[in-house]
Motif scaffolding. Sequence first.
Motif, PDB file in Angstrom:
ATOM      1  N   ALA A  70      36.956  29.073  38.296  1.00 45.77           N
ATOM      2  CA  ALA A  70      37.710  30.124  38.985  1.00 45.77           C
ATOM      3  C   ALA A  70      37.536  31.463  38.281  1.00 45.77           C
ATOM      4  CB  ALA A  70      39.195  29.735  39.065  1.00 45.77           C
ATOM      5  N   TRP A  71      37.537  31.457  36.945  1.00 44.29           N
ATOM      6  CA  TRP A  71      37.289  32.703  36.201  1.00 44.29           C
ATOM      7  C   TRP A  71      35.860  33.174  36.427  1.00 44.29           C
ATOM      8  CZ3 TRP A  71      40.587  36.043  34.331  1.00 44.29           C
ATOM      9  CH2 TRP A  71      41.846  35.617  33.936  1.00 44.29           C
ATOM     10  N   ALA A  72      34.895  32.247  36.385  1.00 40.58           N
ATOM     11  CA  ALA A  72      33.484  32.606  36.523  1.00 40.58           C
ATOM     12  C   ALA A  72      33.176  33.173  37.904  1.00 40.58           C
ATOM     13  CB  ALA A  72      32.607  31.384  36.239  1.00 40.58           C
ATOM     14  N   SER A  73      33.863  32.681  38.933  1.00 39.64           N
ATOM     15  CA  SER A  73      33.633  33.181  40.291  1.00 39.64           C
ATOM     16  C   SER A  73      34.509  34.380  40.624  1.00 39.64           C
ATOM     17  CB  SER A  73      33.873  32.066  41.307  1.00 39.64           C
ATOM     18  OG  SER A  73      35.250  31.719  41.336  1.00 39.64           O
ATOM     19  N   GLU A  74      35.240  34.863  39.624  1.00 36.56           N
ATOM     20  CA  GLU A  74      36.136  36.014  39.752  1.00 36.56           C
ATOM     21  C   GLU A  74      37.281  35.788  40.736  1.00 36.56           C
ATOM     22  OE1 GLU A  74      33.894  39.617  40.314  1.00 36.56           O
ATOM     23  OE2 GLU A  74      32.812  39.329  38.446  1.00 36.56           O
ATOM     24  N   SER A  75      37.704  34.520  40.865  1.00 35.00           N
ATOM     25  CA  SER A  75      38.892  34.227  41.667  1.00 35.00           C
ATOM     26  C   SER A  75      40.142  34.728  40.962  1.00 35.00           C
ATOM     27  CB  SER A  75      39.024  32.720  41.913  1.00 35.00           C
ATOM     28  OG  SER A  75      37.961  32.256  42.709  1.00 35.00           O
ATOM     29  N   TYR A  76      40.108  34.719  39.628  1.00 37.67           N
ATOM     30  CA  TYR A  76      41.192  35.266  38.831  1.00 37.67           C
ATOM     31  C   TYR A  76      40.760  36.654  38.387  1.00 37.67           C
ATOM     32  CZ  TYR A  76      42.747  30.395  38.067  1.00 37.67           C
ATOM     33  OH  TYR A  76      43.167  29.104  38.206  1.00 37.67           O
ATOM     34  N   ARG A  77      41.676  37.588  38.402  1.00 33.31           N
ATOM     35  CA  ARG A  77      41.373  38.928  37.918  1.00 33.31           C
ATOM     36  C   ARG A  77      42.553  39.457  37.137  1.00 33.31           C
ATOM     37  NH1 ARG A  77      37.648  42.055  42.066  1.00 33.31           N
ATOM     38  NH2 ARG A  77      36.423  40.282  42.713  1.00 33.31           N
ATOM     39  N   VAL A  78      42.265  40.254  36.148  1.00 37.51           N
ATOM     40  CA  VAL A  78      43.298  40.900  35.362  1.00 37.51           C
ATOM     41  C   VAL A  78      43.540  42.254  36.001  1.00 37.51           C
ATOM     42  CG1 VAL A  78      43.905  41.806  33.097  1.00 37.51           C
ATOM     43  CG2 VAL A  78      42.590  39.692  33.277  1.00 37.51           C
ATOM     44  N   GLY A  79      44.778  42.522  36.393  1.00 45.16           N
ATOM     45  CA  GLY A  79      45.111  43.774  37.061  1.00 45.16           C
ATOM     46  C   GLY A  79      45.064  44.960  36.113  1.00 45.16           C
ATOM     47  N   VAL A  80      44.562  46.070  36.626  1.00 41.71           N
ATOM     48  CA  VAL A  80      44.486  47.297  35.853  1.00 41.71           C
ATOM     49  C   VAL A  80      44.997  48.429  36.728  1.00 41.71           C
ATOM     50  CG1 VAL A  80      42.939  48.908  34.688  1.00 41.71           C
ATOM     51  CG2 VAL A  80      42.477  46.481  34.591  1.00 41.71           C
ATOM     52  N   GLU A  81      45.885  49.234  36.171  1.00 40.85           N
ATOM     53  CA  GLU A  81      46.382  50.379  36.932  1.00 40.85           C
ATOM     54  C   GLU A  81      45.385  51.514  36.812  1.00 40.85           C
ATOM     55  OE1 GLU A  81      50.365  51.554  36.626  1.00 40.85           O
ATOM     56  OE2 GLU A  81      51.100  49.532  36.320  1.00 40.85           O
ATOM     57  N   PRO A  82      45.136  52.232  37.913  1.00 41.87           N
ATOM     58  CA  PRO A  82      44.206  53.359  37.831  1.00 41.87           C
ATOM     59  C   PRO A  82      44.765  54.445  36.919  1.00 41.87           C
ATOM     60  CG  PRO A  82      45.296  53.311  39.965  1.00 41.87           C
ATOM     61  CD  PRO A  82      45.703  52.067  39.224  1.00 41.87           C
ATOM     62  N   PRO A  83      43.880  55.189  36.282  1.00 40.50           N
ATOM     63  CA  PRO A  83      44.372  56.252  35.391  1.00 40.50           C
ATOM     64  C   PRO A  83      45.112  57.318  36.187  1.00 40.50           C
ATOM     65  CG  PRO A  83      41.988  56.369  35.640  1.00 40.50           C
ATOM     66  CD  PRO A  83      42.444  55.122  36.335  1.00 40.50           C
ATOM     67  N   ALA A  84      46.104  57.909  35.550  1.00 42.10           N
ATOM     68  CA  ALA A  84      46.900  58.956  36.204  1.00 42.10           C
ATOM     69  C   ALA A  84      46.030  60.202  36.379  1.00 42.10           C
ATOM     70  CB  ALA A  84      48.124  59.281  35.371  1.00 42.10           C
ATOM     71  N   GLU A  85      46.253  60.895  37.470  1.00 43.71           N
ATOM     72  CA  GLU A  85      45.526  62.148  37.719  1.00 43.71           C
ATOM     73  C   GLU A  85      46.053  63.222  36.784  1.00 43.71           C
ATOM     74  OE1 GLU A  85      43.074  62.930  40.009  1.00 43.71           O
ATOM     75  OE2 GLU A  85      42.928  60.807  40.516  1.00 43.71           O
ATOM     76  N   ASP A  86      45.163  63.958  36.153  1.00 44.62           N
ATOM     77  CA  ASP A  86      45.570  65.080  35.318  1.00 44.62           C
ATOM     78  C   ASP A  86      45.888  66.258  36.231  1.00 44.62           C
ATOM     79  OD1 ASP A  86      45.291  63.789  32.926  1.00 44.62           O
ATOM     80  OD2 ASP A  86      43.208  64.404  32.652  1.00 44.62           O
ATOM     81  N   THR A  87      47.056  66.853  36.037  1.00 41.35           N
ATOM     82  CA  THR A  87      47.439  68.008  36.855  1.00 41.35           C
ATOM     83  C   THR A  87      47.159  69.314  36.131  1.00 41.35           C
ATOM     84  OG1 THR A  87      49.688  67.823  36.025  1.00 41.35           O
ATOM     85  CG2 THR A  87      49.199  66.720  38.109  1.00 41.35           C
TER      86      THR A  87
END
Length: 67
Positions: A44-61
């Motif tokens: 399941a890990w090898a086929s990418e059925s499991y994924r570790v969530g990552v939040e997108p970087p915040a936009e610099d204002t």
Amino acid sequence: MSGPASTSSRTVRCPGCGGASEFSAANPDRPFCSERCKMGDFGAWASESYRVGVEPPAEDTEPPPPH
């Protein structure tokens, strides 16, 4: 002083099938109950059925500071 180390093993829930699994050096597949459950999880890990969530970087204002 503490007594001698305990030689008993502990039973945990197998992450693959949910059954009982011996969590000790006597079980080379720990924390899984069997090689089948361990390899299913690896697949399941090898086929990418499991994924570790990552939040997108915040936009610099603000613009970056001058050099």
